[in-house]
Scaffold this motif. Structure first.
Motif, PDB file in Angstrom:
ATOM      1  N   LEU A  70      -1.371   5.558   8.352  1.00  0.00           N
ATOM      2  CA  LEU A  70      -0.705   6.695   7.465  1.00  0.00           C
ATOM      3  C   LEU A  70       0.669   6.337   7.327  1.00  0.00           C
ATOM      4  O   LEU A  70       0.834   6.213   6.076  1.00  0.00           O
ATOM      5  CB  LEU A  70      -0.972   7.937   8.534  1.00  0.00           C
ATOM      6  N   CYS A  71       1.268   5.665   8.143  1.00  0.00           N
ATOM      7  CA  CYS A  71       2.547   5.222   7.957  1.00  0.00           C
ATOM      8  C   CYS A  71       2.659   4.292   6.878  1.00  0.00           C
ATOM      9  O   CYS A  71       3.351   4.239   6.060  1.00  0.00           O
ATOM     10  CB  CYS A  71       3.367   5.047   9.218  1.00  0.00           C
ATOM     11  N   CYS A  72       1.767   3.152   7.011  1.00  0.00           N
ATOM     12  CA  CYS A  72       1.628   2.053   6.155  1.00  0.00           C
ATOM     13  C   CYS A  72       1.366   2.504   4.549  1.00  0.00           C
ATOM     14  O   CYS A  72       1.870   2.164   3.577  1.00  0.00           O
ATOM     15  CB  CYS A  72       0.517   1.338   6.567  1.00  0.00           C
ATOM     16  N   THR A  73       0.501   3.582   4.737  1.00  0.00           N
ATOM     17  CA  THR A  73       0.080   4.367   3.382  1.00  0.00           C
ATOM     18  C   THR A  73       1.181   4.813   2.523  1.00  0.00           C
ATOM     19  O   THR A  73       1.267   4.799   1.723  1.00  0.00           O
ATOM     20  CB  THR A  73      -1.228   5.182   3.610  1.00  0.00           C
ATOM     21  N   PHE A  74       2.046   5.603   3.463  1.00  0.00           N
ATOM     22  CA  PHE A  74       3.196   6.056   2.723  1.00  0.00           C
ATOM     23  C   PHE A  74       4.203   4.959   2.255  1.00  0.00           C
ATOM     24  O   PHE A  74       4.497   5.150   1.125  1.00  0.00           O
ATOM     25  CB  PHE A  74       4.103   6.784   3.925  1.00  0.00           C
ATOM     26  N   LEU A  75       4.552   3.710   3.069  1.00  0.00           N
ATOM     27  CA  LEU A  75       5.206   2.761   2.574  1.00  0.00           C
ATOM     28  C   LEU A  75       4.747   2.153   1.235  1.00  0.00           C
ATOM     29  O   LEU A  75       5.254   1.956   0.516  1.00  0.00           O
ATOM     30  CB  LEU A  75       5.399   1.965   3.685  1.00  0.00           C
ATOM     31  N   ILE A  76       3.422   1.580   1.297  1.00  0.00           N
ATOM     32  CA  ILE A  76       2.812   0.930   0.359  1.00  0.00           C
ATOM     33  C   ILE A  76       2.797   1.856  -0.949  1.00  0.00           C
ATOM     34  O   ILE A  76       3.056   1.481  -2.024  1.00  0.00           O
ATOM     35  CB  ILE A  76       1.472   0.549   0.608  1.00  0.00           C
TER      36      ILE A  76
ATOM     37  N   ALA B 230       7.687   4.027   8.697  1.00  0.00           N
ATOM     38  CA  ALA B 230       8.519   5.357   8.541  1.00  0.00           C
ATOM     39  C   ALA B 230       9.988   5.201   8.279  1.00  0.00           C
ATOM     40  O   ALA B 230      10.401   5.913   7.295  1.00  0.00           O
ATOM     41  CB  ALA B 230       8.454   6.113   9.778  1.00  0.00           C
ATOM     42  N   PHE B 231      10.618   4.352   8.659  1.00  0.00           N
ATOM     43  CA  PHE B 231      11.973   4.116   8.458  1.00  0.00           C
ATOM     44  C   PHE B 231      12.248   3.720   6.863  1.00  0.00           C
ATOM     45  O   PHE B 231      12.921   4.430   6.127  1.00  0.00           O
ATOM     46  CB  PHE B 231      12.584   2.874   9.277  1.00  0.00           C
ATOM     47  N   PHE B 232      11.376   2.585   6.645  1.00  0.00           N
ATOM     48  CA  PHE B 232      11.659   2.452   5.281  1.00  0.00           C
ATOM     49  C   PHE B 232      11.092   3.337   4.129  1.00  0.00           C
ATOM     50  O   PHE B 232      11.473   3.746   3.105  1.00  0.00           O
ATOM     51  CB  PHE B 232      10.878   0.825   4.906  1.00  0.00           C
ATOM     52  N   THR B 233      10.121   4.132   4.724  1.00  0.00           N
ATOM     53  CA  THR B 233       9.562   5.171   3.768  1.00  0.00           C
ATOM     54  C   THR B 233      10.790   6.293   3.444  1.00  0.00           C
ATOM     55  O   THR B 233      10.828   6.942   2.523  1.00  0.00           O
ATOM     56  CB  THR B 233       8.458   5.797   4.436  1.00  0.00           C
ATOM     57  N   VAL B 234      11.735   6.508   4.644  1.00  0.00           N
ATOM     58  CA  VAL B 234      12.625   7.502   4.505  1.00  0.00           C
ATOM     59  C   VAL B 234      13.582   6.906   3.642  1.00  0.00           C
ATOM     60  O   VAL B 234      14.145   7.681   2.802  1.00  0.00           O
ATOM     61  CB  VAL B 234      13.191   7.918   5.931  1.00  0.00           C
ATOM     62  N   LEU B 235      14.054   5.629   3.744  1.00  0.00           N
ATOM     63  CA  LEU B 235      15.167   5.087   2.938  1.00  0.00           C
ATOM     64  C   LEU B 235      14.495   5.173   1.392  1.00  0.00           C
ATOM     65  O   LEU B 235      15.310   5.656   0.709  1.00  0.00           O
ATOM     66  CB  LEU B 235      15.249   3.566   3.156  1.00  0.00           C
ATOM     67  N   TYR B 236      13.361   4.809   1.177  1.00  0.00           N
ATOM     68  CA  TYR B 236      12.798   4.887  -0.218  1.00  0.00           C
ATOM     69  C   TYR B 236      12.656   6.139  -0.699  1.00  0.00           C
ATOM     70  O   TYR B 236      12.917   6.408  -2.138  1.00  0.00           O
ATOM     71  CB  TYR B 236      11.184   4.246  -0.323  1.00  0.00           C
ATOM     72  N   SER B 237      12.484   7.258   0.017  1.00  0.00           N
ATOM     73  CA  SER B 237      12.303   8.637  -0.389  1.00  0.00           C
ATOM     74  C   SER B 237      13.625   9.273  -0.668  1.00  0.00           C
ATOM     75  O   SER B 237      13.882  10.120  -1.579  1.00  0.00           O
ATOM     76  CB  SER B 237      11.747   9.546   0.661  1.00  0.00           C
ATOM     77  N   LEU B 238      14.819   8.702  -0.004  1.00  0.00           N
ATOM     78  CA  LEU B 238      16.112   9.225  -0.308  1.00  0.00           C
ATOM     79  C   LEU B 238      16.588   8.692  -1.671  1.00  0.00           C
ATOM     80  O   LEU B 238      17.621   9.300  -2.216  1.00  0.00           O
ATOM     81  CB  LEU B 238      17.125   8.657   0.890  1.00  0.00           C
ATOM     82  N   GLU B 239      15.976   7.484  -2.132  1.00  0.00           N
ATOM     83  CA  GLU B 239      16.647   7.130  -3.572  1.00  0.00           C
ATOM     84  C   GLU B 239      15.718   7.790  -4.441  1.00  0.00           C
ATOM     85  O   GLU B 239      16.177   7.667  -5.902  1.00  0.00           O
ATOM     86  CB  GLU B 239      15.999   5.661  -3.566  1.00  0.00           C
ATOM     87  N   MET B 240      14.899   8.737  -4.340  1.00  0.00           N
ATOM     88  CA  MET B 240      14.391   9.524  -5.280  1.00  0.00           C
ATOM     89  C   MET B 240      14.862  11.094  -5.742  1.00  0.00           C
ATOM     90  O   MET B 240      15.540  11.587  -4.676  1.00  0.00           O
ATOM     91  CB  MET B 240      12.850   9.740  -4.925  1.00  0.00           C
TER      92      MET B 240
END
Length: 1461
Positions: free
Chosen positions: A601-607, A857-867
């Motif tokens: 699920l975390c990989c799904t979020f990131l990809i 999860a870490f990179f998903t949070v960083l990407y989401s903060l750019e939105m």
């Protein structure tokens, strides 16, 4: 001709392309010589044809893979074809106009060109544009730079062309994605332009790519780094920055991370000259700067300085772009003399070149990374956009709660991994059998009752054994229970088992999937496929059943492998579902599966968030709080595809490690009790019990194919009667075996061997009894003789030769009929790759899964903060789609595909879970390693009634049940196919229909048929044409009908048919005009009064010349010949023609009928309408009008074209299926086939379907012909009459086909007699119904004739016999206008109305209804259960067994002990 030949570019071979290119060049060279500029129209047509032929050749060259062999014809074909391009362009320019300066643009799907004449004053700084197929913008330099060219050629032709693809891609592998051609011509010769002082600006644009990798920054980020990997130094590097507000960005290029002003190679500040258009800044780094440092990784550091208050959004792209020209000498793309301009962007490349030729550009978007200097500042913006962090926090909380549950279930599962030694094993038993029982996954499949098992082998049977674990539950839903059963002697090859339970406990019902019995000493195993309910309130209501051993053919059958493999794979391999449904025997535990789900699920979020891109420039309207776009669906599909290998890795990582061995179970104190001696049983009672057990076994055994099965043995208690029943069953079975063809099966041989031992034992026991103590000793002696005689028959049957044997008494026969399988070596049952990763390396798997989860999860949070908040909301929708796709689409599809593939390969070992098998052998080894001897187990309560099988009850014969099942599946398959066929017909019927047809027809009716019925004379007709028809056709726009909402297709045509000889009399069935004759006067008007264009109006033309068909009017059938007058396509021409016709009396007293024909097309609704207005003269001095408007759809609806094509393909496949099925029935039944109404209905469906297919093909051919004629001459009238007739016939056929299909479907759905009661009633009452119908028909005809004779002269409803009959039918259903009849004749009209109502309504119809009701009542009382009713009950039974729906008892259940009282 060349254009038509090259239209099928996909079929052009290499030699055909070479020949066509040579012909194209030859024709282009002769173009200007044979068609001088004075003949402009012919020159233009020829040039356009050659231009489209060139486009077809280019498309053929671009769409096919070249295979030109050693001669390499591809360069010659391209060179020859492109050599003709400037000649064709010159012809297009000369043929369009004779003016000194003009511009011509010609567009096709793969090639477009714009042409212009220029001189010294107009060429400098001139710009030329093309939008299709690729955007192109060319701007020439100043006059001083062009002076060397214009001084020698004061008048030039500018030729600019844009290509849809690179025509030289097979000659040079460079990825050129945009190509254009620019040339100057003078006196039909090319002008060489080289080394200009100023560069020519060429702009090559491409479609926007919203999926291009980029980085989006929001908030207060001031510094960031871009890492770019340069793979080519021939192209320029572009850094494109798009900003929402005015900012200033300073960029530094370097070879080390974080370059600054001192350590960088290049520096720039954007924007260099104020705010640029659309907020896009571009930094172009020329290839010369990159060539000094070579390939590798470059770093770009950016500093953002805002020039205004408020937040900003930045989008950064890195692009590789290059400008090239085609060198014919080197046959390659070269870049000298061309460079990338500073105005290049992501969507457009500016090329600056000092010469003219073929140009191309490369534009590749490079992925890059963003390295933020201050992550803490980015994390400080969590409050502004907490979507990503909140989503992951919720996910972790859910994982924690699920982890607690999974650990609890896992501790429970560990206790279930054991092999239980049965407590009722005999103390002296020394032959162990490993019994594995698999319970199904259906609702309520587990049981709380006591389950008893008996094994049957060739050498005898075992005692009944209670299958029960001393600790913990047994036979849970989806469970696997293992028991060690021991016998005193070897049973030989097993052929059947007997299972029953005592129906005790809260949930007694049990669904058993299969059993596997292993003979450990003999190293053999047998499979018993059950898939049956043992329940009193489910399935057939039996709790005692016998299951035969499965043969290799049964195990390798596609049906068993697919469904059993699908269940196993879906419950064990579906990563998400298996967290709940996984087997305790699986080494892949629930906690591991749950952790893998979290990582996945975390990989799904990131990809997903990496592929998520905001759609540039698109703002779809808000449709509600939740809306899914195609962009979100596309991103979710891409995420699922890229996630598949990651999913395979995560889901199999723990399976690569050898699982820990299960712990030995604790010894149960109950098993160490003293052995209870068996209760002494009288010899006669023992014989009776053995006979009852054997009778029950044979009666329930599917291997016993008995002809006397209908003789139910009942509940007899006398030994002779039981022996007689047993002998009858065995004799019937042996007689049936003689009639069977083919080799005997191993199971039947083992059954015969078992029966022989049983009969021998029974005969010995009966012979040892004191027969004198019985009241009828002769009956017992006769019973002994019967047993010996049957035993001799069995021995004779066994003495027959077998196809192949392994030894005496051990037949094998065909391998597919074998039921015993060798037992694999437990050492070979080790899971794959377990020797590579020992159990101590399991921490590496946990570390991998945990690292994947945390990093994602870490990179998903960083990407989401750019939105932004809006983007985060759309991303949440997209991630939800991706997760749902993975759970409900990807995982089931993976399971379904693998199961289907392995089932086709007939490889059971491919989907066999070897990990569970290894766990089983480890558990068995632990039991035997503890030294527990079988002598310690001997607890059996001989008085327990559970050990006695239930009383024998009648049951449905296996053959009868199999036939019913086969009929049921056949009926369900036929119903399903019929439903699909009906659905496809509905799609085909309504895809080309639209509600707009009614509104379009209604609008045309109001526009063109108003006051049409008021026309009585030709003079009024001329006035109506001027006042209504022409303004409606043309309005204020030429060629546009209905105020510009529709197009006029072709011209408007007037056609009249003139009477021959005397004036026509009223009511002829046909027009008395012979084909080919011109009437009394061939030209009755003055031809010299008008011009040449109107002379044809006075000339008769027959049907063959006009290619027309007869048309029905109100009074007659009119031929397709006549005198024609075209009103043209514009209003002025129509007025002149109409004035000429009126002045010369084109319509006079000899005019029989006038047709006004035209076609309009409405592009808004994509509909054509063929309008035919008919005015007839029947000899009374007045015209009678009739209008026919037929709506057509010639162009397909692009939004529904995919559904329409799929429906067409499905329809063709279903028709082929029906033809195959009916053809096979016709071959089997021959002439009897036509005696069945159902067969005739099916044959009618096939014939109508084939006719509809033929009409559809004809309509497509007519459509292509009509459109082709219109393209060739847009001013010519095109007749749509044949097209209208074919379309109407096709519509009627499809409607009739839908009606037949619905009737057939209703006929198939008569599973209950009540649904078929109407048909039965009509069949029984057919004689009476026929009599009443004939009487009603006679009365109807009589009243219709009378009313026509009396009122036909004054009332419109009775003007003809047909109209009168329709009016009388309306009287029967209550639709009747009595006032107009009473007004004509009050007395006789009233008498007719009263007598018709009394005779037909009150008498005949009431008697008719009463007869039907009487028959209906009689059929209702006589209705009994039929096959259809049994079929309905069988469907209900199948559904109840599938979902575990228990039967409701008709009365309250009584106590079990009540009968015993």
């Amino acid at each position: 001709m060349l254009e038509n030949l090259t239209n099928f570019h996909a079929l052009l071979s290499d030699d055909a392309q070479a020949s066509a290119s040579q012909a194209l060049l030859s024709l282009s060279s002769q173009l200007l010589r044979d068609h001088p500029a004075s003949n402009a129209s012919c020159l233009d047509l020829a040039s356009q044809a050659l231009f489209h032929a060139l486009s077809n050749l280019l498309q053929a060259s671009g769409s096919q893979t070249p295979s030109f062999g050693p001669q390499q014809q591809e360069p010659k074909v391209l060179e020859t074809a492109l050599e003709a391009l400037p000649l064709i362009q010159t012809g297009l320019l000369l043929g369009s106009s004779t003016m000194e300066e003009s511009t011509v643009t010609v567009v096709s799907s793969v090639l477009s060109t714009t042409l212009s004449r220029c001189d010294k004053a107009s060429l400098p700084h001139a710009s030329f544009h093309l939008l299709q197929p690729r955007g192109l913008n060319v701007t020439f330099p100043s006059s001083s730079a062009l002076e060397p060219v214009l001084s020698q050629h004061p008048q030039v032709q500018v030729q600019v062309a844009s290509f849809a693809f690179n025509p030289f891609r097979h000659l040079d592998g460079k990825p050129i994605n945009r190509t254009a051609s620019i040339a100057l011509m003078a006196s039909e010769e090319s002008i060489g332009v080289h080394n200009l002082a100023e560069e020519i600006e060429i702009g090559l644009s491409a479609e926007a790519s919203p999926e291009a990798p980029h980085t989006h920054l929001t908030g207060n980020v001031r510094n960031f780094d871009i890492v770019v990997n340069i793979t080519s130094v021939e192209d320029a590097l572009l850094v494109s920055v798009e900003s929402s507000t005015v900012v200033q960005i300073t960029l530094h290029l370097g070879l080390q991370p974080e370059p600054n002003k001192n350590s960088s190679l290049l520096n720039t500040t954007l924007p260099s000259s104020g705010w640029q258009e659309e907020g896009i800044y571009t930094w172009v780094i020329p290839p010369e700067e990159l060539q000094h440092h070579g390939l590798g990784t470059y770093y770009i550091s950016a500093e953002v300085a805002p020039l205004s208050q408020g937040p900003w959004n930045l989008s950064i792209h890195t692009i590789i772009s290059g400008c090239y020209y085609w060198s014919s000498q080197h046959q390659a793309w070269r870049s000298d003399g061309c460079r990338v301009g500073s105005q290049s962007t992501l969507h457009s490349t500016q090329c600056l070149c000092n010469h003219l030729t073929f140009f191309g550009c490369v534009a590749l978007v490079l992925p890059h990374l963003i390295d933020l200097h201050n992550t803490a500042k980015l994390l400080s913006t969590v409050g502004q956009n907490p979507s990503g962090l909140a989503l992951l926090s919720s996910l972790l909380l859910g994982y924690g709660a699920a982890l607690v549950w999974a650990q609890w279930r896992q501790r429970t599962d560990v206790k279930k991994v054991k092999v239980t030694i049965l407590a009722d094993n005999e103390a002296t038993a020394c032959f162990p059998y490993l019994v594995q029982v698999f319970t199904g996954y259906r609702r309520g499949a587990g049981t709380s009752a006591k389950v008893i098992l008996t094994l049957y082998g060739a050498e005898g049977r075992s005692e009944p054994h209670l299958l029960q674990h001393p600790q913990g539950p047994s036979f849970e839903r989806g469970g696997r229970d293992a028991f060690l059963l021991a016998t005193q002697k070897s049973l030989g090859n097993l052929h059947a088992i007997r299972l029953w339970h005592d129906s005790t406990g809260p949930i007694p019902s049990w669904f058993v999937r299969r059993l596997v019995v292993c003979d450990l000493p003999a190293k053999k195993k047998w499979h018993f496929l059950c898939d049956s309910w043992l329940a009193a309130d489910l399935d057939d209501g039996h709790v005692d059943k016998v299951f035969a051993a499965a043969s290799e053919r049964d195990l390798l059958s596609f049906r068993y492998q697919f469904w059993s493999g699908l269940v196993d794979k879906l419950t064990q391999e579906h990563l998400w579902l298996s967290v709940v449904t996984c087997s305790p025997w699986s080494p892949f535990t629930r906690v591991q599966r749950l952790s893998c789900c979290l990582a996945l699920l975390c990989c799904t979020f990131l990809i997903n968030i990496m592929f998520w891109r905001k759609e540039a420039g698109s703002r779809s309207p808000e449709a509600g709080p939740f809306m899914v776009t195609w962009h979100e669906l596309l991103v979710s599909v891409e995420t699922a595809i890229f996630l598949m290998p990651v999913s395979l890795l995560i889901s199999h990582i723990f399976q690569l490690v050898q699982p820990p061995a299960p712990k030995p179970p604790a010894a149960s104190p109950e098993l160490l009790q003293t052995v209870m001696p068996p209760k002494q049983v009288m010899p006669l009672t023992r014989v009776k019990q053995e006979l009852e057990e054997t009778l029950g076994f044979l009666y329930k055994n599917s291997l016993c194919q008995c002809r006397a099965m209908d003789k139910f043995p009942g509940t007899s208690e006398q030994v002779p009667e039981l022996v007689a029943a047993l002998c009858d069953l065995i004799e019937s079975h042996l007689q049936h075996q003689k009639d069977l063809e083919g080799p005997p099966q191993e199971r039947r041989f083992n059954l015969h061997s078992y029966l022989s031992h049983v009969l021998d034992d029974l005969g010995t026991q009966l012979g040892s009894l004191d027969l004198c103590s019985f009241p009828n000793p002769y009956d017992h002696l006769h019973a002994v003789d019967q047993l010996r005689r049957v035993q001799q028959h069995l021995e004779q049957q066994q003495a027959q030769p077998w196809p192949s044997t392994e030894g005496p008494g051990s037949p094998t026969g065909p391998r597919s009929e074998l039921s015993s399988f060798p037992l694999e070596d437990p050492e070979k049952e080790r899971p794959p790759f377990s020797h590579c990763l020992p159990g101590r390396f399991s921490f590496a798997c946990w570390l991998t899964v945990g690292s994947i989860s945390l990093v994602s999860a870490f990179f998903t949070v960083l990407y989401s903060l750019e939105m932004s908040r809006d983007e985060a909301g759309h991303w949440a929708v997209n991630i939800l789609l991706s997760v749902l796709q993975n759970i409900f689409v990807m995982q089931p599809l993976k399971v379904l595909a693998l199961t289907f593939l392995f089932s086709l390969l007939h490889k059971r070992e491919l989907w066999k879970d070897k990990g569970q098998e290894q766990q089983l052998w480890w558990a068995l080894g632990l039991v035997t390693a503890r030294g527990l001897q079988l002598e310690a187990y001997g607890q059996r309560d001989w008085a327990d009634p559970a050990y006695r099988p239930p009383a024998l009850q009648p049951m449905v014969q296996p053959k009868e049940r199999a036939l019913k099942d086969k009929k049921l599946y056949s009926l369900i398959r036929e119903i399903a196919v019929q439903l699909v066929f009906l659905a496809v017909l509905m799609v085909l019927s309504y895809t080309e229909r639209s509600p707009n047809e009614f509104y379009f027809n209604n609008a045309l009716q109001r526009t063109f048929t108003s006051h049409l019925e008021d026309i009585l004379t030709p003079e009024e007709l001329y006035g109506w044409i001027r006042v209504i028809l022409l303004p409606g056709l043309h309005g204020n726009s030429e060629g546009l009908a209905m105020d510009g909402n529709s197009f006029l297709v072709g011209s408007v045509r007037l056609r009249q048919i003139r009477a021959t000889g005397a004036p026509p009399k009223p009511g002829p069935a046909f027009l008395p005009l012979q084909e080919g004759k011109q009437g009394p006067t061939a030209s009755w008007g003055p031809p010299a009064a008008g011009g040449r264009g109107q002379a044809s109006a006075w000339v008769f033309q027959n049907e063959s010349t006009l290619q027309e068909y007869p048309i029905w009017g109100k009074f007659a059938l009119y031929p397709g010949s006549g005198y024609l007058a075209n009103l043209g396509r514009n209003k002025s021409y129509a007025w002149r023609t109409l004035r000429y016709l009126e002045r010369n009396n084109w319509l006079d007293k000899s005019t029989r009928v006038v047709f006004i024909e035209f076609v309009v097309y409405n592009a808004n609704v994509n509909l054509f309408c063929a309008v035919t207005l008919i005015l007839e003269a029947n000899g009374i001095g007045a015209l009678f009008s009739k209008s026919e408007l037929q709506i057509l759809r010639l162009y397909p609806d692009l939004q529904l074209v995919l559904q329409f094509i799929c429906a067409q393909i499905t329809f063709l496949l279903l028709i082929l299926y029906y033809i195959f099925v009916q053809g096979r029935q016709l071959k089997q039944q021959k002439w009897k086939y036509f005696s069945s109404k159902r067969n005739l209905l099916d044959a009618s469906t096939i014939l109508i379907s084939v006719a509809a297919i033929g009409l559809y093909a004809k309509r497509r051919v007519l459509t292509e012909g009509i459109l082709k004629q219109h393209r060739q001459d847009r001013n010519k009238f095109i007749s749509f009459y044949e097209m209208v007739e074919v379309d109407s016939a096709l519509t009627y056929l499809i409607a009739f086909l839908v009606a037949l299909t619905t009737i057939k479907l209703w006929n198939l759905l008569r599973l209950n007699p009540r649904m078929h009661l109407i048909t039965q009633t009509l069949q029984k009452a057919w004689d009476e119904v026929l009599g009443f119908l004939l009487t009603l028909l006679v009365l109807l005809v009589g009243y219709a004739i009378v009313c026509n004779l009396m009122f036909g002269w004054s009332v419109d409803d009775y003007k003809t016999f047909f109209h009168s009959a329709v009016t009388i039918v309306g009287l029967l259903i209550g639709i009747f206008n009595y006032e107009e009849v009473i007004a004509v004749d009050p007395v006789f009209g009233a008498v007719l109305i009263v007598t018709s109502v009394i005779s037909m309504v009150f008498v005949i119809i009431n008697l008719f209804v009463s007869a039907l009701l009487t028959t209906f009542s009689r059929e209702m009382k006589a209705a009994k259960a039929s096959k259809e009713e049994s079929m309905l009950q069988l469907i209900q039974l199948k559904i109840s067994t599938l979902f575990g729906i228990k039967k409701q008892p008709p009365f309250p259940a009584a106590s079990r002990k009540e009968p015993q009282d």
